[in-house]
Scaffold this motif. Structure first.
Motif, PDB file in Angstrom:
ATOM      1  N   SER A  46     111.802 -17.236  27.832  1.00  0.00           N
ATOM      2  CA  SER A  46     111.215 -16.175  27.014  1.00  0.00           C
ATOM      3  C   SER A  46     112.099 -14.946  27.100  1.00  0.00           C
ATOM      4  N   ARG A  47     112.276 -14.331  25.960  1.00  0.00           N
ATOM      5  CA  ARG A  47     113.071 -13.109  25.914  1.00  0.00           C
ATOM      6  C   ARG A  47     112.187 -11.931  26.250  1.00  0.00           C
ATOM      7  N   MET A  48     112.790 -10.912  26.817  1.00  0.00           N
ATOM      8  CA  MET A  48     112.069  -9.706  27.167  1.00  0.00           C
ATOM      9  C   MET A  48     112.662  -8.490  26.466  1.00  0.00           C
ATOM     10  N   SER A  49     113.363  -8.720  25.360  1.00  0.00           N
ATOM     11  CA  SER A  49     113.883  -7.634  24.543  1.00  0.00           C
ATOM     12  C   SER A  49     113.927  -8.136  23.097  1.00  0.00           C
ATOM     13  N   PHE A  50     113.892  -7.212  22.148  1.00  0.00           N
ATOM     14  CA  PHE A  50     113.870  -7.591  20.744  1.00  0.00           C
ATOM     15  C   PHE A  50     115.208  -8.188  20.327  1.00  0.00           C
ATOM     16  N   TYR A  51     115.140  -9.172  19.434  1.00  0.00           N
ATOM     17  CA  TYR A  51     116.339  -9.849  18.953  1.00  0.00           C
ATOM     18  C   TYR A  51     116.127 -10.259  17.493  1.00  0.00           C
ATOM     19  N   PHE A  52     117.219 -10.358  16.747  1.00  0.00           N
ATOM     20  CA  PHE A  52     117.181 -10.843  15.369  1.00  0.00           C
ATOM     21  C   PHE A  52     117.527 -12.327  15.398  1.00  0.00           C
ATOM     22  N   SER A  53     116.670 -13.153  14.850  1.00  0.00           N
ATOM     23  CA  SER A  53     116.926 -14.582  14.786  1.00  0.00           C
ATOM     24  C   SER A  53     116.013 -15.197  13.739  1.00  0.00           C
ATOM     25  N   ASP A  54     116.397 -16.361  13.235  1.00  0.00           N
ATOM     26  CA  ASP A  54     115.520 -17.068  12.306  1.00  0.00           C
ATOM     27  C   ASP A  54     114.808 -18.225  12.999  1.00  0.00           C
ATOM     28  N   THR A  55     114.860 -18.280  14.325  1.00  0.00           N
ATOM     29  CA  THR A  55     114.127 -19.288  15.073  1.00  0.00           C
ATOM     30  C   THR A  55     113.153 -18.605  16.030  1.00  0.00           C
ATOM     31  N   VAL A  56     111.909 -19.078  16.001  1.00  0.00           N
ATOM     32  CA  VAL A  56     110.876 -18.511  16.867  1.00  0.00           C
ATOM     33  C   VAL A  56     109.679 -19.457  16.858  1.00  0.00           C
ATOM     34  N   VAL A  57     108.912 -19.421  17.937  1.00  0.00           N
ATOM     35  CA  VAL A  57     107.625 -20.115  17.989  1.00  0.00           C
ATOM     36  C   VAL A  57     106.553 -19.031  18.033  1.00  0.00           C
ATOM     37  N   LEU A  58     105.640 -19.070  17.052  1.00  0.00           N
ATOM     38  CA  LEU A  58     104.610 -18.034  16.931  1.00  0.00           C
ATOM     39  C   LEU A  58     103.227 -18.603  17.210  1.00  0.00           C
ATOM     40  N   LEU A  59     102.502 -17.977  18.116  1.00  0.00           N
ATOM     41  CA  LEU A  59     101.098 -18.223  18.418  1.00  0.00           C
ATOM     42  C   LEU A  59     100.776 -19.647  18.875  1.00  0.00           C
ATOM     43  N   PHE A  60     101.237 -20.664  18.169  1.00  0.00           N
ATOM     44  CA  PHE A  60     100.932 -22.054  18.492  1.00  0.00           C
ATOM     45  C   PHE A  60     102.215 -22.873  18.453  1.00  0.00           C
ATOM     46  N   ASP A  61     102.232 -24.000  19.163  1.00  0.00           N
ATOM     47  CA  ASP A  61     103.428 -24.850  19.182  1.00  0.00           C
ATOM     48  C   ASP A  61     103.780 -25.384  17.801  1.00  0.00           C
ATOM     49  N   PHE A  62     102.774 -25.617  16.955  1.00  0.00           N
ATOM     50  CA  PHE A  62     103.069 -26.159  15.625  1.00  0.00           C
ATOM     51  C   PHE A  62     103.656 -25.115  14.685  1.00  0.00           C
ATOM     52  N   TRP A  63     103.581 -23.820  15.045  1.00  0.00           N
ATOM     53  CA  TRP A  63     104.163 -22.767  14.207  1.00  0.00           C
ATOM     54  C   TRP A  63     105.562 -22.459  14.735  1.00  0.00           C
ATOM     55  N   SER A  64     106.427 -23.411  14.578  1.00  0.00           N
ATOM     56  CA  SER A  64     107.801 -23.284  15.047  1.00  0.00           C
ATOM     57  C   SER A  64     108.712 -23.063  13.840  1.00  0.00           C
ATOM     58  N   VAL A  65     109.450 -21.974  13.868  1.00  0.00           N
ATOM     59  CA  VAL A  65     110.287 -21.582  12.739  1.00  0.00           C
ATOM     60  C   VAL A  65     111.748 -21.843  13.091  1.00  0.00           C
ATOM     61  N   HIS A  66     112.461 -22.509  12.172  1.00  0.00           N
ATOM     62  CA  HIS A  66     113.869 -22.842  12.432  1.00  0.00           C
ATOM     63  C   HIS A  66     114.802 -22.497  11.280  1.00  0.00           C
ATOM     64  N   THR A  67     114.273 -21.966  10.181  1.00  0.00           N
ATOM     65  CA  THR A  67     115.113 -21.679   9.016  1.00  0.00           C
ATOM     66  C   THR A  67     114.838 -20.262   8.526  1.00  0.00           C
ATOM     67  N   PRO A  68     115.779 -19.680   7.792  1.00  0.00           N
ATOM     68  CA  PRO A  68     115.531 -18.351   7.208  1.00  0.00           C
ATOM     69  C   PRO A  68     114.318 -18.339   6.266  1.00  0.00           C
ATOM     70  N   THR A  69     114.106 -19.417   5.504  1.00  0.00           N
ATOM     71  CA  THR A  69     112.943 -19.488   4.619  1.00  0.00           C
ATOM     72  C   THR A  69     111.649 -19.502   5.436  1.00  0.00           C
ATOM     73  N   GLY A  70     111.646 -20.275   6.511  1.00  0.00           N
ATOM     74  CA  GLY A  70     110.475 -20.311   7.388  1.00  0.00           C
ATOM     75  C   GLY A  70     110.202 -18.960   8.019  1.00  0.00           C
ATOM     76  N   MET A  71     111.272 -18.249   8.375  1.00  0.00           N
ATOM     77  CA  MET A  71     111.100 -16.920   8.961  1.00  0.00           C
ATOM     78  C   MET A  71     110.528 -15.959   7.932  1.00  0.00           C
ATOM     79  N   ALA A  72     111.014 -16.023   6.696  1.00  0.00           N
ATOM     80  CA  ALA A  72     110.492 -15.146   5.644  1.00  0.00           C
ATOM     81  C   ALA A  72     109.005 -15.419   5.392  1.00  0.00           C
TER      82      ALA A  72
END
Length: 181
Positions: A46-72
């Motif tokens: 886990s990161r402890m500072s802000f970062y720009f990326s198009d990959t992230v897991v939000l709230l639940f394991d199934f909400w995993s983002v891996h593309t710029p479209t998914g991030m948008a």
């Protein structure tokens, strides 16, 4: 402050303080067991500072983002959750005002006394319905607030900006409606 050995491996740290940051950019807690570290096995990062990326897991394991479209799309969802949070907050304020208007204008000695058994006047019943409505609005507001907060705690800058923009937009759009309610 007393220095203590860290896990018996010769590393030292100040007692009660975690190391600030490892070379890989993550904060690592000291290992308690002598087995393989969850950080080395890839289970806990886990990161402890802000970062720009198009990959992230939000709230639940199934909400995993891996593309710029998914991030948008994820930023849009967080933005809408923030707008909805502001709308619920203002709706709760409107309901409070209506509940206060439902109370009798003058308080007499009779209204201060406990009502007789089975005696529910129209004012008391209406006030109770407003109170139940406010309670439901409050639950929805708390759930939405925690969801947005936990999404922001992913430390993804895009998600953070979506939450801020949604809160700003929600307040800007919904606040003028407060005067009409």
């Amino acid at each position: 402050m007393q220095e203590t050995p860290l896990g018996g491996r010769g590393k030292r740290r100040v007692a009660g303080l975690w190391p600030l940051q490892a070379a890989d950019g993550f904060h690592h807690p000291p290992s308690v067991s002598r087995g393989p570290s969850p950080l080395k096995s890839g289970l806990m990062k886990s990161r402890m500072s802000f970062y720009f990326s198009d990959t992230v897991v939000l709230l639940f394991d199934f909400w995993s983002v891996h593309t710029p479209t998914g991030m948008a799309l994820s930023v849009l969802v967080i933005l809408l959750l923030s707008v909805l949070y502001e709308a619920v907050k203002m709706g709760k304020a409107v309901l409070l005002r209506r509940a206060l208007l439902a109370l009798p204008r003058s308080i007499s000695q009779e209204s201060l006394l406990e009502p007789k058994e089975g005696d529910t006047g129209p004012t008391q019943g209406r006030w109770f319905r407003y109170h139940v409505g406010q309670t439901l609005f409050h639950v929805v507001q708390v759930v939405l607030g925690y969801m947005v907060m936990l999404a922001v705690m992913s430390y993804n800058t895009w998600i953070f900006l979506g939450a801020i923009a949604g809160s700003t937009l929600g307040y800007f759009v919904v606040y003028p409606l407060l005067g009409r309610g």
